[in-house]
Design a protein around this motif. Structure first.
Motif, PDB file in Angstrom:
ATOM      1  N   GLY A  24       0.776  -1.237   0.000  1.00 20.10           N
ATOM      2  CA  GLY A  24       0.000   0.000   0.000  1.00 20.10           C
ATOM      3  C   GLY A  24       0.802   1.278   0.000  1.00 20.10           C
ATOM      4  N   PHE A  25       2.091   1.215  -0.394  1.00 23.71           N
ATOM      5  CA  PHE A  25       2.952   2.400  -0.363  1.00 23.71           C
ATOM      6  C   PHE A  25       3.306   2.937  -1.749  1.00 23.71           C
ATOM      7  CE2 PHE A  25       3.979   0.489   3.797  1.00 23.71           C
ATOM      8  CZ  PHE A  25       3.685   1.583   4.593  1.00 23.71           C
ATOM      9  N   LEU A  26       2.785   2.333  -2.777  1.00 20.94           N
ATOM     10  CA  LEU A  26       3.045   2.797  -4.133  1.00 20.94           C
ATOM     11  C   LEU A  26       1.720   2.821  -4.875  1.00 20.94           C
ATOM     12  CD1 LEU A  26       4.961   3.566  -6.449  1.00 20.94           C
ATOM     13  CD2 LEU A  26       5.305   1.130  -6.882  1.00 20.94           C
ATOM     14  N   GLY A  27       1.383   3.971  -5.426  1.00 19.03           N
ATOM     15  CA  GLY A  27       0.084   4.136  -6.054  1.00 19.03           C
ATOM     16  C   GLY A  27      -0.870   4.867  -5.128  1.00 19.03           C
ATOM     17  N   THR A  28      -2.002   5.246  -5.650  1.00 20.49           N
ATOM     18  CA  THR A  28      -2.981   6.006  -4.867  1.00 20.49           C
ATOM     19  C   THR A  28      -3.787   5.063  -3.992  1.00 20.49           C
ATOM     20  OG1 THR A  28      -3.148   7.603  -6.657  1.00 20.49           O
ATOM     21  CG2 THR A  28      -4.896   7.638  -5.001  1.00 20.49           C
ATOM     22  N   PRO A  29      -3.812   5.282  -2.676  1.00 21.04           N
ATOM     23  CA  PRO A  29      -4.582   4.387  -1.808  1.00 21.04           C
ATOM     24  C   PRO A  29      -6.082   4.561  -2.026  1.00 21.04           C
ATOM     25  CG  PRO A  29      -3.756   6.256  -0.554  1.00 21.04           C
ATOM     26  CD  PRO A  29      -3.152   6.360  -1.928  1.00 21.04           C
ATOM     27  N   ASP A  30      -6.822   3.511  -1.755  1.00 21.99           N
ATOM     28  CA  ASP A  30      -8.279   3.559  -1.868  1.00 21.99           C
ATOM     29  C   ASP A  30      -8.853   4.197  -0.608  1.00 21.99           C
ATOM     30  OD1 ASP A  30     -10.955   3.231  -2.235  1.00 21.99           O
ATOM     31  OD2 ASP A  30     -10.915   1.062  -2.468  1.00 21.99           O
ATOM     32  N   ARG A  31      -9.015   5.509  -0.658  1.00 19.21           N
ATOM     33  CA  ARG A  31      -9.479   6.222   0.534  1.00 19.21           C
ATOM     34  C   ARG A  31     -10.931   5.895   0.871  1.00 19.21           C
ATOM     35  NH1 ARG A  31      -5.713   9.329   2.394  1.00 19.21           N
ATOM     36  NH2 ARG A  31      -4.013   9.991   1.024  1.00 19.21           N
ATOM     37  N   ARG A  32     -11.706   5.500  -0.124  1.00 14.52           N
ATOM     38  CA  ARG A  32     -13.098   5.143   0.165  1.00 14.52           C
ATOM     39  C   ARG A  32     -13.162   3.914   1.069  1.00 14.52           C
ATOM     40  NH1 ARG A  32     -15.188   4.552  -5.825  1.00 14.52           N
ATOM     41  NH2 ARG A  32     -13.155   3.501  -5.826  1.00 14.52           N
ATOM     42  N   ALA A  33     -12.231   2.987   0.867  1.00 12.29           N
ATOM     43  CA  ALA A  33     -12.189   1.790   1.716  1.00 12.29           C
ATOM     44  C   ALA A  33     -11.602   2.098   3.086  1.00 12.29           C
ATOM     45  CB  ALA A  33     -11.390   0.694   1.034  1.00 12.29           C
ATOM     46  N   GLY A  34     -10.764   3.143   3.187  1.00  7.98           N
ATOM     47  CA  GLY A  34     -10.259   3.633   4.456  1.00  7.98           C
ATOM     48  C   GLY A  34      -9.475   2.606   5.238  1.00  7.98           C
ATOM     49  N   VAL A  35      -9.593   2.687   6.564  1.00  7.56           N
ATOM     50  CA  VAL A  35      -8.830   1.825   7.462  1.00  7.56           C
ATOM     51  C   VAL A  35      -9.203   0.358   7.268  1.00  7.56           C
ATOM     52  CG1 VAL A  35      -8.332   1.310   9.884  1.00  7.56           C
ATOM     53  CG2 VAL A  35      -8.569   3.689   9.126  1.00  7.56           C
ATOM     54  N   ARG A  36     -10.480   0.104   7.062  1.00  5.09           N
ATOM     55  CA  ARG A  36     -10.894  -1.285   6.851  1.00  5.09           C
ATOM     56  C   ARG A  36     -10.285  -1.840   5.569  1.00  5.09           C
ATOM     57  NH1 ARG A  36     -17.226  -0.232   8.553  1.00  5.09           N
ATOM     58  NH2 ARG A  36     -16.844  -0.098  10.807  1.00  5.09           N
ATOM     59  N   GLY A  37     -10.164  -0.993   4.562  1.00  3.28           N
ATOM     60  CA  GLY A  37      -9.520  -1.415   3.330  1.00  3.28           C
ATOM     61  C   GLY A  37      -8.058  -1.750   3.544  1.00  3.28           C
ATOM     62  N   VAL A  38      -7.366  -0.944   4.363  1.00  2.00           N
ATOM     63  CA  VAL A  38      -5.965  -1.220   4.688  1.00  2.00           C
ATOM     64  C   VAL A  38      -5.849  -2.564   5.394  1.00  2.00           C
ATOM     65  CG1 VAL A  38      -4.000  -0.502   6.110  1.00  2.00           C
ATOM     66  CG2 VAL A  38      -5.247   1.198   4.752  1.00  2.00           C
ATOM     67  N   LEU A  39      -6.722  -2.813   6.360  1.00  2.00           N
ATOM     68  CA  LEU A  39      -6.691  -4.074   7.106  1.00  2.00           C
ATOM     69  C   LEU A  39      -6.870  -5.261   6.162  1.00  2.00           C
ATOM     70  CD1 LEU A  39      -6.715  -5.756   9.724  1.00  2.00           C
ATOM     71  CD2 LEU A  39      -9.172  -5.293   9.891  1.00  2.00           C
ATOM     72  N   ARG A  40      -7.842  -5.177   5.281  1.00  2.00           N
ATOM     73  CA  ARG A  40      -8.085  -6.291   4.370  1.00  2.00           C
ATOM     74  C   ARG A  40      -6.971  -6.442   3.356  1.00  2.00           C
ATOM     75  NH1 ARG A  40     -12.249  -5.171   6.976  1.00  2.00           N
ATOM     76  NH2 ARG A  40     -13.914  -6.705   7.313  1.00  2.00           N
ATOM     77  N   HIS A  41      -6.389  -5.341   2.948  1.00  2.00           N
ATOM     78  CA  HIS A  41      -5.291  -5.372   1.992  1.00  2.00           C
ATOM     79  C   HIS A  41      -4.057  -6.042   2.599  1.00  2.00           C
ATOM     80  CE1 HIS A  41      -3.362  -3.923  -1.684  1.00  2.00           C
ATOM     81  NE2 HIS A  41      -2.324  -3.562  -0.957  1.00  2.00           N
ATOM     82  N   LEU A  42      -3.791  -5.737   3.860  1.00  2.00           N
ATOM     83  CA  LEU A  42      -2.617  -6.305   4.536  1.00  2.00           C
ATOM     84  C   LEU A  42      -2.891  -7.692   5.111  1.00  2.00           C
ATOM     85  CD1 LEU A  42      -1.319  -3.155   6.464  1.00  2.00           C
ATOM     86  CD2 LEU A  42      -0.577  -4.024   4.235  1.00  2.00           C
ATOM     87  N   GLY A  43      -4.124  -7.960   5.473  1.00  2.00           N
ATOM     88  CA  GLY A  43      -4.466  -9.254   6.039  1.00  2.00           C
ATOM     89  C   GLY A  43      -4.220  -9.368   7.526  1.00  2.00           C
ATOM     90  N   ALA A  44      -3.398  -8.493   8.091  1.00  2.00           N
ATOM     91  CA  ALA A  44      -3.087  -8.508   9.521  1.00  2.00           C
ATOM     92  C   ALA A  44      -2.439  -7.178   9.884  1.00  2.00           C
ATOM     93  CB  ALA A  44      -2.147  -9.656   9.870  1.00  2.00           C
ATOM     94  N   VAL A  45      -2.838  -6.626  11.015  1.00  2.00           N
ATOM     95  CA  VAL A  45      -2.230  -5.405  11.555  1.00  2.00           C
ATOM     96  C   VAL A  45      -1.773  -5.716  12.972  1.00  2.00           C
ATOM     97  CG1 VAL A  45      -2.678  -3.058  12.351  1.00  2.00           C
ATOM     98  CG2 VAL A  45      -3.525  -3.785  10.120  1.00  2.00           C
ATOM     99  N   GLN A  46      -0.476  -5.607  13.195  1.00  2.00           N
ATOM    100  CA  GLN A  46       0.094  -6.017  14.485  1.00  2.00           C
ATOM    101  C   GLN A  46      -0.230  -5.006  15.577  1.00  2.00           C
ATOM    102  OE1 GLN A  46       4.193  -7.192  14.356  1.00  2.00           O
ATOM    103  NE2 GLN A  46       4.421  -7.254  16.573  1.00  2.00           N
ATOM    104  N   LEU A  47      -0.498  -5.544  16.762  1.00  2.00           N
ATOM    105  CA  LEU A  47      -0.710  -4.751  17.972  1.00  2.00           C
ATOM    106  C   LEU A  47       0.559  -4.760  18.810  1.00  2.00           C
ATOM    107  CD1 LEU A  47      -4.126  -6.365  18.660  1.00  2.00           C
ATOM    108  CD2 LEU A  47      -3.890  -3.889  18.526  1.00  2.00           C
TER     109      LEU A  47
END
Length: 388
Positions: A24-47
């Motif tokens: 998600g660091f190259l190209g225009t991010p999908d802002r409509r999908a927002g944070v949930r889109g980032v989570l699904r794109h990465l598959g996991a977000v570490q705590l």
């Protein structure tokens, strides 16, 4: 395992750009999908417990989307049953639709013969009964998380509810003041997803494919590390995962890629940002060195006299490269760069931009630079900050 003959050869630069786009660091991010889109794109977000500028699970969408509100981040994860917390790469927030694919891990925990903590008789059943009647609840609300003030000295209640979390009978439905809030899985997980019907092979095949998509391209070790699978688990399913074998210049080991990542060349705008040390772009040290030529190490748990880059040194990403590090702190409304490491004079504008944007995001009005490893770059950095 004998790998199929690779059909694609990638240069090191092509592999780096594929990895950046996949994360998600190259190209225009999908802002409509927002944070949930980032989570699904990465598959996991570490705590992680450490909070300097913000907690890591907040820094990860910020790095990709920019100054998304911190409350917005929390709501995106935890409202409307969009995510659950479980053991993946580490303790991670995961998309709720992946619940069935962690059945293999829940089964492994249920079959585990030995645990580090003893469980008093009847405690497990009492925790489940209380959650059914009163949940969602924190461990404190269930009766107390600790026996003593020592952080590892869990109470029987805490042992029981964490065991239930591993078994999949209980789910963490949010974090409240960093405390896990538990509820029964039968209430928290949508009915269509609440099952352990998938066998281990199907679970592993899915997670290997997801890891390959999130990485873009990776070695077996990279793919295994993403959800902390064993090498033999990856070997058993990778041929049927949908990933394709490739060779990458300079890697020296077989690699696999997401075929969609190979279909079009990675193009677009690069992000300039501070990265959490727990960001999935860089969480595997050997991969980070191989792709970026950058040695990344979290020194929070290193004795202070032995630290090289600082307590929570955050790599700086710019132009698709890792160009420096900043060890940040906050004093009131001032973001303090306690230690800055720059990869030469060309890194100065990018590091200044990353600091100013991060300061604005966490409501700081000033940036103060303390130490710069290359003293001759201190004045140019301060000037660049003043010009922004």
């Amino acid at each position: 395992m004998t790998s199929p003959r690779p059909s694609t050869e990638l240069t090191a630069d092509e592999a780096r750009r594929i990895a950046l786009r996949a994360q998600g660091f190259l190209g225009t991010p999908d802002r409509r999908a927002g944070v949930r889109g980032v989570l699904r794109h990465l598959g996991a977000v570490q705590l992680d417990t450490i909070s300097v500028l913000a907690r890591s699970h907040e820094l990860i969408p910020y790095a990709r989307l920019g100054a998304v509100g911190r409350k917005t981040v929390e709501n995106a994860y935890w409202t409307e049953t969009h995510a659950f917390e479980y053991w993946s790469h580490a303790a991670c927030i995961l998309p709720i639709e992946e619940w069935p694919h962690f059945a293999f891990r829940r089964r492994a925990y249920r079959d585990r013969p030995h645990w580090n903590h003893d469980l008093p008789e009847g405690t497990y059943e009492q925790v489940i009964k209380q959650l059914r009647a009163e949940g969602p609840l924190t461990a404190t609300e269930l009766g107390g998380a600790k026996k003593t003030s020592e952080w590892w000295d869990w109470s029987g209640t805490k042992v029981a509810v964490e065991r239930a979390l591993m078994y999949g009978e209980v789910v963490c439905v949010e974090r409240r003041g960093w405390k896990r809030v538990y509820d029964l899985a039968e209430r928290a997980v949508p009915e269509a997803l609440l099952h352990d019907e998938l066998d281990d092979t199907e679970c592993l095949r899915r997670l290997v494919r997801l890891a390959g998509q999130s990485l873009g391209v990776g070695t077996r070790a990279d793919i295994a590390d993403y959800h902390r699978l064993k090498a033999e688990q990856v070997d058993a399913v990778i041929a049927d995962s949908g990933l394709v074998p490739v060779t990458v210049e300079g890697w020296g080991k077989p690699a696999w890629a997401d075929p969609q990542a190979l279909a079009t060349p990675p193009r677009g705008r690069h992000r300039t940002t501070l990265l959490s040390p727990f960001d999935s772009l860089i969480w595997e040290r050997a991969r980070t060195e191989r792709i970026f030529g950058f040695t990344h190490r979290l020194e929070a748990y290193v004795p202070k006299p032995k630290r090289v880059y600082g307590y929570f040194a955050m790599p700086v990403l710019a132009g698709g490269r890792l160009v420096g590090r900043v060890d940040p702190a906050r004093e009131g409304r001032t973001l303090v760069a306690r230690q800055v490491t720059l990869d030469g004079p060309k890194a100065v504008p990018a590091v200044a931009q990353a600091l100013v944007e991060a300061a604005s995001w966490v409501d700081c009005t000033d940036v103060r630079v303390e130490r710069v490893d290359a003293p001759e770059l201190r004045a140019p950095l301060i000037k660049a900050l003043a010009d922004l």
